[in-house]
Design a protein around this motif. Structure first.
Motif, PDB file in Angstrom:
ATOM      1  N   GLU A 187     -68.536 -40.821  70.547  1.00  0.00           N
ATOM      2  CA  GLU A 187     -69.079 -40.583  69.209  1.00  0.00           C
ATOM      3  C   GLU A 187     -70.282 -39.645  69.256  1.00  0.00           C
ATOM      4  N   ALA A 188     -71.055 -39.726  70.339  1.00  0.00           N
ATOM      5  CA  ALA A 188     -72.210 -38.827  70.465  1.00  0.00           C
ATOM      6  C   ALA A 188     -71.749 -37.377  70.511  1.00  0.00           C
ATOM      7  N   GLU A 189     -70.655 -37.128  71.214  1.00  0.00           N
ATOM      8  CA  GLU A 189     -70.147 -35.760  71.285  1.00  0.00           C
ATOM      9  C   GLU A 189     -69.536 -35.321  69.958  1.00  0.00           C
ATOM     10  N   LEU A 190     -68.868 -36.249  69.269  1.00  0.00           N
ATOM     11  CA  LEU A 190     -68.239 -35.900  67.995  1.00  0.00           C
ATOM     12  C   LEU A 190     -69.265 -35.710  66.884  1.00  0.00           C
ATOM     13  N   GLU A 191     -70.324 -36.510  66.901  1.00  0.00           N
ATOM     14  CA  GLU A 191     -71.374 -36.453  65.871  1.00  0.00           C
ATOM     15  C   GLU A 191     -72.742 -36.342  66.545  1.00  0.00           C
ATOM     16  N   PRO A 192     -73.079 -35.151  67.035  1.00  0.00           N
ATOM     17  CA  PRO A 192     -74.312 -35.017  67.834  1.00  0.00           C
ATOM     18  C   PRO A 192     -75.604 -35.023  67.025  1.00  0.00           C
ATOM     19  N   ASP A 193     -75.518 -34.911  65.689  1.00  0.00           N
ATOM     20  CA  ASP A 193     -76.749 -34.770  64.897  1.00  0.00           C
ATOM     21  C   ASP A 193     -77.738 -35.903  65.130  1.00  0.00           C
ATOM     22  N   PHE A 194     -77.235 -37.137  65.274  1.00  0.00           N
ATOM     23  CA  PHE A 194     -78.138 -38.273  65.455  1.00  0.00           C
ATOM     24  C   PHE A 194     -78.985 -38.097  66.701  1.00  0.00           C
ATOM     25  N   TRP A 195     -78.409 -37.510  67.745  1.00  0.00           N
ATOM     26  CA  TRP A 195     -79.098 -37.400  69.033  1.00  0.00           C
ATOM     27  C   TRP A 195     -79.873 -36.100  69.181  1.00  0.00           C
ATOM     28  N   THR A 196     -79.409 -35.028  68.528  1.00  0.00           N
ATOM     29  CA  THR A 196     -80.028 -33.722  68.747  1.00  0.00           C
ATOM     30  C   THR A 196     -80.703 -33.152  67.521  1.00  0.00           C
ATOM     31  N   GLY A 197     -80.530 -33.801  66.373  1.00  0.00           N
ATOM     32  CA  GLY A 197     -81.056 -33.245  65.137  1.00  0.00           C
ATOM     33  C   GLY A 197     -80.024 -32.368  64.448  1.00  0.00           C
ATOM     34  N   PRO A 198     -80.355 -31.824  63.273  1.00  0.00           N
ATOM     35  CA  PRO A 198     -79.396 -31.021  62.495  1.00  0.00           C
ATOM     36  C   PRO A 198     -78.907 -29.802  63.270  1.00  0.00           C
ATOM     37  N   ASP A 199     -77.691 -29.384  62.965  1.00  0.00           N
ATOM     38  CA  ASP A 199     -77.090 -28.214  63.597  1.00  0.00           C
ATOM     39  C   ASP A 199     -77.755 -26.955  63.042  1.00  0.00           C
TER      40      ASP A 199
ATOM     41  N   ARG B 156     -72.995 -25.001  69.786  1.00  0.00           N
ATOM     42  CA  ARG B 156     -72.417 -26.301  69.430  1.00  0.00           C
ATOM     43  C   ARG B 156     -71.913 -27.045  70.650  1.00  0.00           C
ATOM     44  N   LYS B 157     -71.377 -26.348  71.617  1.00  0.00           N
ATOM     45  CA  LYS B 157     -70.965 -27.004  72.868  1.00  0.00           C
ATOM     46  C   LYS B 157     -72.177 -27.583  73.588  1.00  0.00           C
ATOM     47  N   GLU B 158     -73.281 -26.831  73.607  1.00  0.00           N
ATOM     48  CA  GLU B 158     -74.500 -27.322  74.252  1.00  0.00           C
ATOM     49  C   GLU B 158     -75.038 -28.551  73.536  1.00  0.00           C
ATOM     50  N   ARG B 159     -74.963 -28.571  72.204  1.00  0.00           N
ATOM     51  CA  ARG B 159     -75.434 -29.725  71.442  1.00  0.00           C
ATOM     52  C   ARG B 159     -74.605 -30.964  71.757  1.00  0.00           C
ATOM     53  N   ARG B 160     -73.291 -30.802  71.890  1.00  0.00           N
ATOM     54  CA  ARG B 160     -72.440 -31.942  72.246  1.00  0.00           C
ATOM     55  C   ARG B 160     -72.797 -32.473  73.623  1.00  0.00           C
ATOM     56  N   ASP B 161     -73.059 -31.553  74.542  1.00  0.00           N
ATOM     57  CA  ASP B 161     -73.426 -31.978  75.892  1.00  0.00           C
ATOM     58  C   ASP B 161     -74.766 -32.706  75.887  1.00  0.00           C
ATOM     59  N   PHE B 162     -75.743 -32.156  75.172  1.00  0.00           N
ATOM     60  CA  PHE B 162     -77.054 -32.798  75.082  1.00  0.00           C
ATOM     61  C   PHE B 162     -76.953 -34.168  74.423  1.00  0.00           C
TER      62      PHE B 162
ATOM     63  N   ILE C 228     -83.025 -33.076  78.572  1.00  0.00           N
ATOM     64  CA  ILE C 228     -82.857 -34.111  77.551  1.00  0.00           C
ATOM     65  C   ILE C 228     -84.083 -34.169  76.639  1.00  0.00           C
ATOM     66  N   LYS C 229     -85.271 -34.086  77.237  1.00  0.00           N
ATOM     67  CA  LYS C 229     -86.503 -34.188  76.453  1.00  0.00           C
ATOM     68  C   LYS C 229     -86.627 -33.037  75.455  1.00  0.00           C
ATOM     69  N   HIS C 230     -86.272 -31.834  75.883  1.00  0.00           N
ATOM     70  CA  HIS C 230     -86.473 -30.678  75.013  1.00  0.00           C
ATOM     71  C   HIS C 230     -85.239 -30.329  74.187  1.00  0.00           C
ATOM     72  N   GLY C 231     -84.056 -30.870  74.579  1.00  0.00           N
ATOM     73  CA  GLY C 231     -82.849 -30.519  73.858  1.00  0.00           C
ATOM     74  C   GLY C 231     -82.327 -31.601  72.936  1.00  0.00           C
ATOM     75  N   THR C 232     -82.971 -32.777  72.965  1.00  0.00           N
ATOM     76  CA  THR C 232     -82.517 -33.881  72.122  1.00  0.00           C
ATOM     77  C   THR C 232     -83.724 -34.511  71.430  1.00  0.00           C
ATOM     78  N   ARG C 233     -83.471 -35.619  70.741  1.00  0.00           N
ATOM     79  CA  ARG C 233     -84.547 -36.307  70.010  1.00  0.00           C
ATOM     80  C   ARG C 233     -85.258 -37.357  70.871  1.00  0.00           C
ATOM     81  N   TRP C 234     -85.005 -37.367  72.164  1.00  0.00           N
ATOM     82  CA  TRP C 234     -85.807 -38.207  73.056  1.00  0.00           C
ATOM     83  C   TRP C 234     -87.246 -37.684  73.049  1.00  0.00           C
ATOM     84  N   GLU C 235     -88.215 -38.601  73.112  1.00  0.00           N
ATOM     85  CA  GLU C 235     -89.629 -38.227  73.152  1.00  0.00           C
ATOM     86  C   GLU C 235     -90.341 -39.021  74.239  1.00  0.00           C
ATOM     87  N   SER C 236     -91.448 -38.497  74.717  1.00  0.00           N
ATOM     88  CA  SER C 236     -92.265 -39.226  75.697  1.00  0.00           C
ATOM     89  C   SER C 236     -93.736 -39.088  75.333  1.00  0.00           C
TER      90      SER C 236
END
Length: 444
Positions: free
Chosen positions: A65-77, A96-102, A410-418
């Motif tokens: 599901e993360a790959e199909l709907e990446p917005d939750f994890w990476t933010g808007p397209d 878009r391929k990079e967003r799915r991977d992230f 992951i930190k810079h390409g997704t919504r993970w924060e530290s």
């Protein structure tokens, strides 16, 4: 025994063998208790298999599901914005391929922290679940029903995944063959049967498969307990057999020497190491050359304590080994610590390859990647600005953490924060799901 089945106050009739002879007319009086305990054990085993299967299913679904709907994890397209322009010149499909991977990476990191397992294990379980779901649906149904052990399911999934992507007929026949025996064979016997089924159904010749498999050859090492380590390799079978035969032959020749007390297993290990390190057997003295970081308690160095030294990336080693490594290494870093507080007293600056002082300090004080559960050595990591430089972050020890390439992305390409707690100095990571996890404490 069988506390869950027996009333501790009950009494059992005893069979008088001397008076009546062997009890051939009926089972032993407590046979039913054994049977009940066996049934209870089977029930618990099935519950465990059910739970494990559901874990695989959920991990697979989350990552899919993360790959199909990446917005939750990476933010808007960003490509959906009519004014969007990629300054690196990448295409929309590449973005878009990079967003799915992230997104998949970010989801795997979240699951790994929840289950306290490595991200590699999470990704592997997801791939096994996907292989069973897509290629062996009959096996997948049995697995979800708690009728197949995890070992047998993983074996089948791993083998099914090696069949060609377009060989749907081979998938189906492989599935049909393995479900006939997957519930009844032990893992060792099932591996043999499943490999045979895969061999029969694979549409490619073994020569073609061998050429492709040889591209994945490699060598790996791992730290073991008590100052030991293991070394393994994957290579073409002919080379592996030839290498083993030579090691074994040399070891047996040495074993026949007068006064030799080592076992054959010990001789093989010594021959293996000597051949790799120096090219000959029975090489004298340590021939290891490495760039190492060794933490030495100051009183141990002075001979007033037997506290062990610490070898970077491994752990405790004896002081003599530490001295030998330091003496033979082309570059090494010695860190002196207070024997009571453990406070760093001095960092040796006499190295062959001289890194920046700040980089060396961070590598010493933070031995591994700062992401929870990651064991990548700090020397192999990027130094990440927790507060980005472009947003005013400084290049200082208070704002830098070692982050492996994977977790840096992951930190810079997704919504993970530290962020780092100013009171404790502990770095915390926050998942897009809101889960918070602290960086791991130092292992030693």
């Amino acid at each position: 025994m069988y506390e869950s089945l027996l009333d501790p106050t009950s009494e059992l009739d005893l069979w008088d063998a001397e008076l009546y002879g062997p009890p051939d007319r009926a089972p032993a009086p407590d046979a039913s208790l054994h049977e009940l305990a066996g049934h209870e054990l089977e029930a618990f085993a099935r519950q465990r298999r059910l739970a494990v299967a559901q874990e695989y299913r959920l991990i697979g679904e989350i990552l899919r599901e993360a790959e199909l709907e990446p917005d939750f994890w990476t933010g808007p397209d960003p490509t959906l914005d009519p004014l969007w322009v990629d300054h690196r010149g990448r295409t929309v499909s590449a973005i878009r391929k990079e967003r799915r991977d992230f997104a998949a990476r970010a989801a795997a990191a979240d699951v790994a922290l929840r289950l306290r397992m490595s991200e590699a294990t999470v990704r592997t379980r997801a791939s096994h679940a996907e292989a069973m779901r897509e290629r062996t649906p009959r096996l997948w149904s049995l697995f979800l029903a708690g009728r197949v052990s995890e070992q047998n399911a993983v074996t089948a999934a791993s083998l099914a995944a090696t069949l060609p992507a377009d060989a749907c007929e081979a998938w189906a026949t492989f599935d049909a063959r393995v479900v006939e025996v997957v519930e009844v064979l032990t893992p060792a016997k099932f591996r043999v049967a499943a490999r045979a089924a895969r061999e029969r159904e694979h549409p490619e010749s073994i020569e073609e498969r061998h050429r492709r498999a040889a591209d994945d050859r490699g060598v790996w090492s791992a730290a073991e307990l008590d100052g030991m380590g293991s070394l393994g390799a994957s290579m073409p079978a002919a080379k592996a057999r030839a290498a083993w035969s030579r090691i074994d032959a040399i070891a047996r020749r040495l074993a026949a020497a007068k006064g030799e007390e080592r076992t054959l297993a010990q001789l093989r290990a010594d021959v293996f190491a000597d051949l790799l390190i120096s090219g000959v057997t029975e090489a004298a003295g340590p021939n290891i050359r490495a760039i190492v970081a060794i933490t030495v308690p100051v009183l141990t160095l002075l001979g007033a304590s037997d506290e062990p030294a610490m070898l970077e990336g491994y752990g405790p080693i004896d002081i003599e080994t530490a001295k030998q490594l330091a003496g033979s290494a082309t570059s090494w870093i010695r860190v002196l610590t207070d024997p009571v507080t453990g406070t760093v007293l001095d960092v040796d600056r006499r190295t062959h390859r001289v890194p920046a002082d700040l980089q060396r300090w961070i590598q010493v004080t933070q031995a591994t990647c700062v992401f929870p559960g990651c064991s990548r050595p700090a020397r192999e990591c990027d130094l990440d600005h927790r507060l980005d430089w472009q947003y005013g972050g400084t290049t200082s020890s208070d704002n830098l953490d070692p982050a492996c390439e994977h977790h840096h992305m992951i930190k810079h390409g997704t919504r993970w924060e530290s962020y780092r707690c100013p009171a404790t100095g502990v770095t915390w990571w926050v998942s897009p799901t809101g889960m918070r996890s602290a960086s791991d404490p130092a292992p030693f």
